[in-house]
Design a protein around this motif. Structure first.
Motif, PDB file in Angstrom:
ATOM      1  N   LEU A 182      88.747   8.206  -9.063  1.00  0.00           N
ATOM      2  CA  LEU A 182      87.290   8.238  -9.240  1.00  0.00           C
ATOM      3  C   LEU A 182      86.529   7.585  -8.085  1.00  0.00           C
ATOM      4  N   HIS A 183      87.230   7.203  -7.010  1.00  0.00           N
ATOM      5  CA  HIS A 183      86.587   6.348  -6.003  1.00  0.00           C
ATOM      6  C   HIS A 183      85.387   7.012  -5.318  1.00  0.00           C
ATOM      7  N   ASP A 184      85.403   8.330  -5.190  1.00  0.00           N
ATOM      8  CA  ASP A 184      84.304   8.995  -4.473  1.00  0.00           C
ATOM      9  C   ASP A 184      83.344   9.725  -5.414  1.00  0.00           C
ATOM     10  N   VAL A 185      83.373   9.376  -6.691  1.00  0.00           N
ATOM     11  CA  VAL A 185      82.571  10.099  -7.676  1.00  0.00           C
ATOM     12  C   VAL A 185      81.063  10.013  -7.367  1.00  0.00           C
ATOM     13  N   GLY A 186      80.660   8.949  -6.689  1.00  0.00           N
ATOM     14  CA  GLY A 186      79.246   8.806  -6.316  1.00  0.00           C
ATOM     15  C   GLY A 186      78.767   9.938  -5.415  1.00  0.00           C
ATOM     16  N   LYS A 187      79.703  10.515  -4.662  1.00  0.00           N
ATOM     17  CA  LYS A 187      79.311  11.601  -3.754  1.00  0.00           C
ATOM     18  C   LYS A 187      78.827  12.829  -4.517  1.00  0.00           C
ATOM     19  N   LEU A 188      79.311  13.000  -5.748  1.00  0.00           N
ATOM     20  CA  LEU A 188      78.901  14.165  -6.539  1.00  0.00           C
ATOM     21  C   LEU A 188      77.401  14.139  -6.806  1.00  0.00           C
ATOM     22  N   ASP A 233      74.889   3.534  -1.566  1.00  0.00           N
ATOM     23  CA  ASP A 233      75.972   4.331  -0.978  1.00  0.00           C
ATOM     24  C   ASP A 233      76.901   4.809  -2.099  1.00  0.00           C
ATOM     25  N   HIS A 234      77.911   5.628  -1.754  1.00  0.00           N
ATOM     26  CA  HIS A 234      78.694   6.254  -2.829  1.00  0.00           C
ATOM     27  C   HIS A 234      79.549   5.256  -3.599  1.00  0.00           C
ATOM     28  N   GLY A 235      79.896   4.127  -2.983  1.00  0.00           N
ATOM     29  CA  GLY A 235      80.643   3.094  -3.700  1.00  0.00           C
ATOM     30  C   GLY A 235      79.759   2.412  -4.747  1.00  0.00           C
ATOM     31  N   TYR A 250      83.861  -1.446  -3.857  1.00  0.00           N
ATOM     32  CA  TYR A 250      84.120  -2.067  -2.552  1.00  0.00           C
ATOM     33  C   TYR A 250      85.229  -1.390  -1.761  1.00  0.00           C
ATOM     34  N   HIS A 251      85.484  -0.103  -1.993  1.00  0.00           N
ATOM     35  CA  HIS A 251      86.622   0.503  -1.291  1.00  0.00           C
ATOM     36  C   HIS A 251      86.374   0.663   0.202  1.00  0.00           C
ATOM     37  N   HIS A 252      85.115   0.510   0.661  1.00  0.00           N
ATOM     38  CA  HIS A 252      84.871   0.519   2.109  1.00  0.00           C
ATOM     39  C   HIS A 252      84.573  -0.892   2.643  1.00  0.00           C
ATOM     40  N   ASP A 253      84.743  -1.899   1.784  1.00  0.00           N
ATOM     41  CA  ASP A 253      84.348  -3.259   2.165  1.00  0.00           C
ATOM     42  C   ASP A 253      85.079  -4.235   1.246  1.00  0.00           C
ATOM     43  N   ALA A 306      94.942   3.201   0.802  1.00  0.00           N
ATOM     44  CA  ALA A 306      95.277   4.552   0.319  1.00  0.00           C
ATOM     45  C   ALA A 306      94.390   5.587   1.008  1.00  0.00           C
ATOM     46  N   GLU A 307      93.106   5.257   1.109  1.00  0.00           N
ATOM     47  CA  GLU A 307      92.156   6.172   1.760  1.00  0.00           C
ATOM     48  C   GLU A 307      92.537   6.363   3.237  1.00  0.00           C
ATOM     49  N   GLY A 308      92.932   5.250   3.883  1.00  0.00           N
ATOM     50  CA  GLY A 308      93.317   5.318   5.300  1.00  0.00           C
ATOM     51  C   GLY A 308      94.549   6.194   5.498  1.00  0.00           C
TER      52      GLY A 308
HETATM   53 FE   LIG Z   1      84.725   6.607  -0.021  1.00  0.00          FE
END
Ligand SMILES: [Fe+2]
Ligand SMILES: [Fe+2]
Length: 292
Positions: A155-161, A187-189, A211-214, A231-233
């Protein structure tokens, strides 16, 4: 019109239409939050599994369909949950439950973000879910269990939807978090944290995702956010979700991720094994699109 909301500890002004769009997302089955609560228990039986899942009959039907799909190729068909438990195992079934519960979200096509139009967002979400689970289990410093890691990744990028509909339209492209903030104020997070809280997912999952980008901002859950970032990297190295079919042949250089590995106390000597485990968990994922 704009309203004020508090995705985290601070208050932000967010346009009313953004929250409205957030509320119109397909909702996540309550089974997910109940499973995450059960996953914290030391002991979990097949009966517990059945009791929770039977609250969502649509999910049961879909689960049996996936359990009977080519991915789990069985000689005879599975028609009940107890049968599925015996033949596939509770751990695998839970993974299917999480994947199936979030399909309404992850199978959407984004207009502006650069995922492959043919289920690229789904592949990215599933891939990061599987990779996060492996990394959480490989780390001695992670406050999440494997299941929580899987759901956070899924669900980490669900904000993008939500944000996708508010970006200036154009061809699919890399969108920065600054551009997201310009478009919707979050932001999406941050937006994902708000959405996950609405769905009553545990604070650990919501904070990890935010906080997956921070990861350093995630306080006691920084280990979870670091696992998700790693994991994203790793998945980005393989362009997971941008290219279909997926290509996992690219080497994943550990030097590039040494800060996150240190933080998670993942021994560099075990890196090759960890990457092997992630690859194994991803094999065949891009072949299950047609199973509905
Ligand atoms: Fe992301
Ligand atoms: Fe992502």
């Amino acid at each position: 019109m704009s309203v004020t909301t508090a995705p985290g500890n601070e208050w932000k002004t967010v346009r009313f239409e953004v929250l409205e769009k957030t509320e119109s997302l397909p909702s996540l089955s309550i089974v997910v939050s109940e499973f995450l609560v059960l996953a914290r228990r030391d002991f979990f039986t097949a009966k517990d599994f059945e009791t929770v899942i039977s609250k969502d009959q649509a999910l049961v039907a879909r689960l049996l369909k996936v359990a009977n799909s080519g991915l789990y190729g069985r000689s005879r068909s599975i028609t009940t949950i107890p049968e599925a438990v015996v033949m596939i195992g509770v751990d695998n079934l839970k993974k299917i439950v999480y994947a199936v519960s979030s399909e309404g979200l992850t199978r959407q096509v984004l207009e502006n973000y650069n995922y492959h139009p043919d289920q690229g967002f789904w592949l990215h979400s599933m891939g990061v879910g599987h990779a996060t689970k492996v990394l959480v289990e490989a780390s001695s410093q992670c406050p999440l269990n494997g299941e929580e890691g899987f759901v956070a990744g899924l669900l980490h990028d669900v904000g993008k939807l939500v944000i996708d509909g508010f970006l200036p339209s154009g061809s699919p492209r890399a969108i920065t978090r600054e551009q997201e903030k310009e478009a919707v104020g979050l932001d999406h997070g941050e937006l994902a944290e708000y959405i996950l809280k609405q769905w009553n997912l545990p604070l650990s999952t919501a904070t990890t995702v935010r906080y997956h980008h921070d990861y350093q901002g995630a306080g006691e859950f920084a280990g979870g956010a670091a696992a998700l970032a790693l994991a994203e990297g790793v998945c980005s190295t393989w362009d997971l979700g941008r290219n279909i079919p997926m290509d996992l042949s690219q080497e994943v250089p550990k030097e590039q991720f040494s800060e996150l590995m240190d933080f998670l106390a993942i021994d560099p000597a075990k890196w090759d094994q960890v990457i092997w485990d992630i690859r194994q968990s991803l094999v065949g994922l891009d072949e299950v699109f047609g199973d509905d």
